[in-house]
Enzyme design. Structure first.
Site, PDB file in Angstrom:
ATOM      1  N   SER A   1      61.997   6.072 -52.363  1.00  0.00           N
ATOM      2  CA  SER A   1      61.122   6.771 -51.427  1.00  0.00           C
ATOM      3  C   SER A   1      60.625   8.085 -52.027  1.00  0.00           C
ATOM      4  O   SER A   1      59.949   8.083 -53.052  1.00  0.00           O
ATOM      5  CB  SER A   1      61.852   6.975 -50.100  1.00  0.00           C
ATOM      6  OG  SER A   1      60.976   7.396 -49.092  1.00  0.00           O
TER       7      SER A   1
ATOM      8  N   ASP B   1      56.783  -2.135 -44.829  1.00  0.00           N
ATOM      9  CA  ASP B   1      56.932  -0.702 -45.101  1.00  0.00           C
ATOM     10  C   ASP B   1      55.562  -0.042 -45.154  1.00  0.00           C
ATOM     11  O   ASP B   1      54.639  -0.547 -45.817  1.00  0.00           O
ATOM     12  CB  ASP B   1      57.672  -0.517 -46.430  1.00  0.00           C
ATOM     13  CG  ASP B   1      57.920   0.937 -46.800  1.00  0.00           C
ATOM     14  OD1 ASP B   1      57.690   1.827 -45.948  1.00  0.00           O
ATOM     15  OD2 ASP B   1      58.371   1.171 -47.931  1.00  0.00           O
TER      16      ASP B   1
ATOM     17  N   HIS C   1      61.392   0.009 -44.677  1.00  0.00           N
ATOM     18  CA  HIS C   1      61.662   1.184 -45.500  1.00  0.00           C
ATOM     19  C   HIS C   1      63.119   1.628 -45.323  1.00  0.00           C
ATOM     20  O   HIS C   1      63.629   1.696 -44.212  1.00  0.00           O
ATOM     21  CB  HIS C   1      60.728   2.328 -45.104  1.00  0.00           C
ATOM     22  CG  HIS C   1      60.817   3.504 -46.010  1.00  0.00           C
ATOM     23  ND1 HIS C   1      60.142   3.566 -47.207  1.00  0.00           N
ATOM     24  CD2 HIS C   1      61.519   4.667 -45.915  1.00  0.00           C
ATOM     25  CE1 HIS C   1      60.410   4.713 -47.804  1.00  0.00           C
ATOM     26  NE2 HIS C   1      61.250   5.397 -47.041  1.00  0.00           N
TER      27      HIS C   1
END
Length: 299
Positions: free
Chosen positions: A142, A244, A274
């Site tokens: 991320s 996501d 995610h």
């Protein structure tokens, strides 16, 4: 001040929640040590993970420099401890996890600078860790994937040829943009990372920054997808969650690397959202770690 206190409380709650999910399931077959890295006036906390019994081994091991996710605002080396343990055991690599400074207390590019300094330190001290100077990779998830991508880009001139691979787990590669269809299809309230959430994360990351002006939408240290030249990068593995918000910008960055001649492999995980890597001991998490281990074994 109230916003910062609220963020700090949220960090604590997240840390507790992740710890509870991993209770009794954390891999104990690796040696873990807290250290400081960097050469500046303020040491950067970090943590090393080594295969059990290999701390004093004579044969140097490959090293993965790891940057945790959390929107540059939350999470730390503790929340990502289970993931780093699993990466160490599955890959047989030394993992160096960096506890870089968080926003908004430390505006962009403070966190980036810490990550770059950590790479500098690793290049100079890799053999002291028992690592192989010719087998250094970088990894992040991320926002950590964003930092890993940024550091890999900067390393082309900072440490030419030193990085042998980059592992980008659903990375942030672009500023908030309506260009990406996944913002619409997977940015609603039913998803862990929402459109409103990513906008707030970017706001906090850039708040008070002297490097990012009002109205600006790109910066070489923040938006890898917008960097003009992405050639000459080490080979890359992309771990993508199908459901996501960040899916499309991650795939677009992978495509840009491919077009620039970079060796790229993409692993897309169907029905995953995610944060599925590392936040809990799910089958998808273990599969992702296994895919990473297989990829590094082929380097």
């Amino acid at each position: 001040m109230f916003e910062i206190l609220k963020i700090r409380m949220l960090r604590l709650l997240i840390r507790i929640a992740v710890k509870m999910k991993w209770r009794g399931k954390v891999d104990a077959t690796v040696d873990v040590e807290s250290i400081n890295v960097g050469s500046g006036a303020a040491p950067i906390p970090a943590r090393t993970y080594k295969p059990k019994g290999r701390s004093g081994a004579s044969a140097p091991l490959p090293v993965i420099l790891f940057f945790h996710g959390g929107g540059w605002v939350g999470f730390d080396v503790n929340t990502h401890d289970p993931l780093c343990r699993d990466l160490c055991r599955q890959t047989g690599h030394i993992i160096l996890s960096v506890d870089y400074r968080l926003a908004p207390e430390n505006p962009f590019p403070a966190g980036v600078n810490d990550c770059l300094e950590a790479l500098d330190w690793l290049i100079d001290n890799v053999e002291k860790l028992g690592g192989n100077p010719n087998q250094i990779l970088i990894c992040g998830d991320s926002a950590g994937g964003n930092l890993a991508a940024v550091v890999a880009l900067q390393a082309r001139t900072r440490h030419p040829g030193k990085l042998k691979g980059q592992i980008l787990i659903y990375p942030v590669t672009d500023h908030v943009s309506t260009e990406w269809p996944s913002y619409v299809s997977h940015g609603g309230k039913e998803y862990p990372l929402t459109r409103v959430g990513i906008e707030d994360i970017w706001r906090l990351y850039l708040k008070g920054s002297k490097e990012w002006q009002q109205g600006q939408t790109s910066h070489d240290l923040a938006t890898p997808y917008r960097v003009k030249d992405v050639s000459g990068l080490p080979k890359a593995l992309f771990i993508i969650a199908e459901e996501d918000l960040l899916r499309d910008e991650g795939l677009a960055y992978a495509d840009r690397l491919k077009q620039a001649g970079v060796d790229v492999e993409i692993k897309t995980f169907p029905n995953q959202k995610h944060g599925f890597v590392g936040t809990e001991p799910s089958p998808a998490h273990y599969q992702a770690v296994s895919e990473i281990a297989q990829w590094v074994s082929r380097k």
